[in-house]
Every structure is written in structure tokens, then in C-alpha cells.
Scaffold this motif. Sequence first.
Motif, mmCIF file in Angstrom:
data_model
loop_
_atom_site.group_PDB
_atom_site.id
_atom_site.type_symbol
_atom_site.label_atom_id
_atom_site.label_comp_id
_atom_site.label_asym_id
_atom_site.label_seq_id
_atom_site.Cartn_x
_atom_site.Cartn_y
_atom_site.Cartn_z
ATOM 1 N N HIS A 295 160.054 28.331 77.704
ATOM 2 C CA HIS A 295 160.908 28.320 78.896
ATOM 3 C C HIS A 295 162.169 27.481 78.712
ATOM 4 O O HIS A 295 162.955 27.339 79.652
ATOM 5 N N THR A 297 162.698 24.407 78.614
ATOM 6 C CA THR A 297 162.809 23.287 79.556
ATOM 7 C C THR A 297 163.480 22.097 78.887
ATOM 8 O O THR A 297 164.268 21.378 79.506
ATOM 9 N N PRO A 329 157.589 24.294 84.404
ATOM 10 C CA PRO A 329 157.473 25.729 84.709
ATOM 11 C C PRO A 329 156.036 26.223 84.824
ATOM 12 O O PRO A 329 155.097 25.593 84.341
#
Length: 482
Positions: A295, A297, A329
Motif C-alpha cells: 500500500h 504507506t 491500511p
Amino acid sequence: MHFRLTLRVLGLLLMLFSFTQLPPLAISVYYDDSARFAFMASFFILLCIGFAIWVPVYRVKGELRVRDGFLITVLFWSVLGLFGATPLYLAPEPQMSFVDAVFESISGLSTTGATVITGLDHLPKSILFYRQQLQWLGGMGIIVLAVAILPMLGIGGMQLYRAEIPGPVKDTKLTPRITETAKALWYIYAALTLLCALAYWLAGMTPFDAIGHSFSTVAIGGFSTYDDSIGYFNNPMIELIGITFMIISAMNFALHFFAWRQRSLLHYLKDPEVRFFLSILMITFVITLAVLIIHQTYDSVDALRRAAFMTVSIATTAGFSNGEFANWPVMLPFMLFITAFIGGCVGSTGGGMKVIRILLILKQGYRELQRLVHPNAVFPVKLGNRTIPDNVLQAVWGFFSVYLLVFVIMLIALMGTGLDQVTAWSAVGATITNLGPGLGDVASNFGDINSTAKWILCFSMLLGRLEVFTLLVLFTPVFWRR
């Protein structure tokens, strides 16, 4: 039931606890902060009340029995948690209501690490030190409780370790010989704290921060002297030190005793609970790291740091933070939060249901699957080469059932006070596992929730710290019958 003997022990405990007000008082004098009078007054109040309880019964002699052990254990955390709030309530900074002071005190002493205070960076040094000291004292109390007392009380499978724990604690009644074990545990606990403080100091913390954070790290507490917790330092070496000592402190202190006695480390890897505990940490870390990278992040290096630290911090129920894991997430916040329910190993400063119970539940579940295929076969549940008696397995299942039932009841009670479902669920979970940080409105602190909810959560912290049954048994009629 020896009530007069119990009062004698309680009075001694309060008088002894009063002297814990002197170190923060000395710090208050050194830094010339505003909490000096609060600690001075608290010292005299606790000493006088303890003396008043002790004097009428100081000549009482006798031998503590199992029921006395239950009562004294509960009184240790509840009464000291209540009186530990005295300096917090009296201090001009921070200005705390009575319920907030009690919540903070019980959170510290139970090593939960949930806080109602904001602006830690600007609080008097003495108040900051006192919070950390509460966790350190509570952590040692937990070790003595888990290794020297609970196995004899037979709390939900804890008697499994009666034959394994160090020292002469195999009797079915509380004897003075427990002091031998307690003394050895104190040495180990103090040595780990000293090593942790030195490591933090060498990694860049000030002596004050190093000592304070070593207190809460070895106690698996999670209190910090900064609002940003360990993330304030933004130092990979400090985080690595924290990871190391959180893992060590989340292992059975009986194993540490054996390592010190035998000068060997091989028994750690031979212990089924430790192997299962390390497997949980590794699997959770790999999943967390993969999700953070997928993701995007953080970048790869930062994701590695944060995934490793937060996995260990949450799974051991320490509750330190180097990032807002509640905003991570997809399923990561929930997954990490669930690992706190497993918690640390039995006989450690970690919270949760304990790794050994989860391992036995899984083994028992697998045995039931085998019985479906071979109904007439005998499948013993084993840990290593040791067969686990059915009464121990029944105790573990009983503990698990009551734990979940109490969780649901307190969840409903919190929602009844007006909290939303996510906040209520995570608040109960964060306190009954002695984790500290939650999700929703209690992700950063518990200061904004209502007073009724705070009282419920105080009870939840004590339930989690006292292995549920130890506290609930006092509410049963059979406990008070002659």
C-alpha cells in the motif's frame, strides 16, 4: 478466612507503598517543580492510613491460606491503585479529577499504559517519573503473582506450571518459602531494568528518559514521558533496544531464572510456549510489512522499522508507539489489536490471555477434529513430551469462556454509556488485555470518554491483570462461606 491477618498484610503494604512517594518527591525537589507538596502529603497520608490499619492487628500471627491469597492479591492492586492516585489528584499539574487520577494510577500499576493525560512533554518531571515508577512496581508484582501465587491458586490452567516454576513454590498453600523465589525474581527484574536503561542511554536518551522508559519497557507497560511515545526519539537503535527487551520481558521469567541458574539459553528454544510466541510475532510481522509495502504507506526501510516495532509492541501488550497504527491500511489495525488478546507468555509481565492458553486451546481443537475421524481413539494433548491432564484443559476452556463473556458484558455496558461500537470494543480490549492504546476515540488517549466508562475500564484493567477468576471469585457466595 483470616481477616485480621489480611488487614495486617494490607496495612504493611500501604506503609511500604508510602515510601514509593519519596523518589518522585526527591525529583520534584531537584527540578523544583510544582508537585512537591502533593508527594509529601501523599507520603504522610498513605503512611498514616497504613499504620492505622496495621496497629490493631500487628500481633496477629498465622499462615496464609488459598482464600487469603485471593483476597490479598485483589486488595494489592485495587487498594494500591486507589491510593496511588493520591499525588496525581493533589498535584496542581496536571489538574485531574478523582476518576482520572484513579484511572491513571490503576493503568500504571496494572501496566496497562492507557492514559487520560495529554501534554506529557510539559508535565513536571516528578509526575512523569511517578507514572513510570508505578508501572515498574506493578510489573514486579505481576511476576511474583504469576510465578509464585497464581499456580497454587489454580487460575485457569496456571497450575500447569506448578512443577516447572523455579524455587520451592509447589505447595498447595502460601508459605514463607515463596520469598526465596520472589527474591530471585527481583534480582532478574532489576538486572533487566538496569541493562535496558543503560542501552537506552547509550543509544541517545537522557538519563531521566532512559530510566523512565526502561521501567515501562521491562514492565511491558507502555507509559512514556512524551505524547509521541518512542516515536518522539525517531531513533532506530532505541526502537531495536525496545523490541529486544519487550520480547525478553514477555517470556516466562521462570525461564530467565533457569538461564541464570544453569548458564544456558538452549531451554528457551525447547520451550513450546516460547516457540509458539516467536512464531506469532514472526507471522504477524511479515504480514504487516507486506501490507505496508504493497500500500506504499512508507518506503521499504521505514516500513521495516515500523512493522517490527509495532508488531512486538502490540503483541506483547506493551503499547508503545512509533507511528499511528490505528490509521494503517485495510485490516492491519484490527489484526495487530487481536494479537494483544494472545499477549505474552505465562509468568511474564505481558498481558492478554497468555500464549500457553491459546496453544492449548488450538491443540484441544485439533484433538476434537481427530476424534471426529476416529471416535474411539485416544489422543492425548501434549506440550513437548508432556501430556496435559484433562482438568487443566477444562480450566483453560473455562477461563477462555469467562474471559469472552466478561468482555461482551463490559462492551455492552460501555456502549450503554454512549460510546460508539469501535471505541467501546477497542477500549475494553485495550484494558482487559492490558495493552493501553485502542482504536476510535481512544486511539491516542482515554481523556475524552465519560466518567462512567472510565470506572468500567478501571474494573476491566484489574480483571485483565488478575487473570479474571482471581477477581470474580470474590463475588461468589461460596468464597465467603466458612
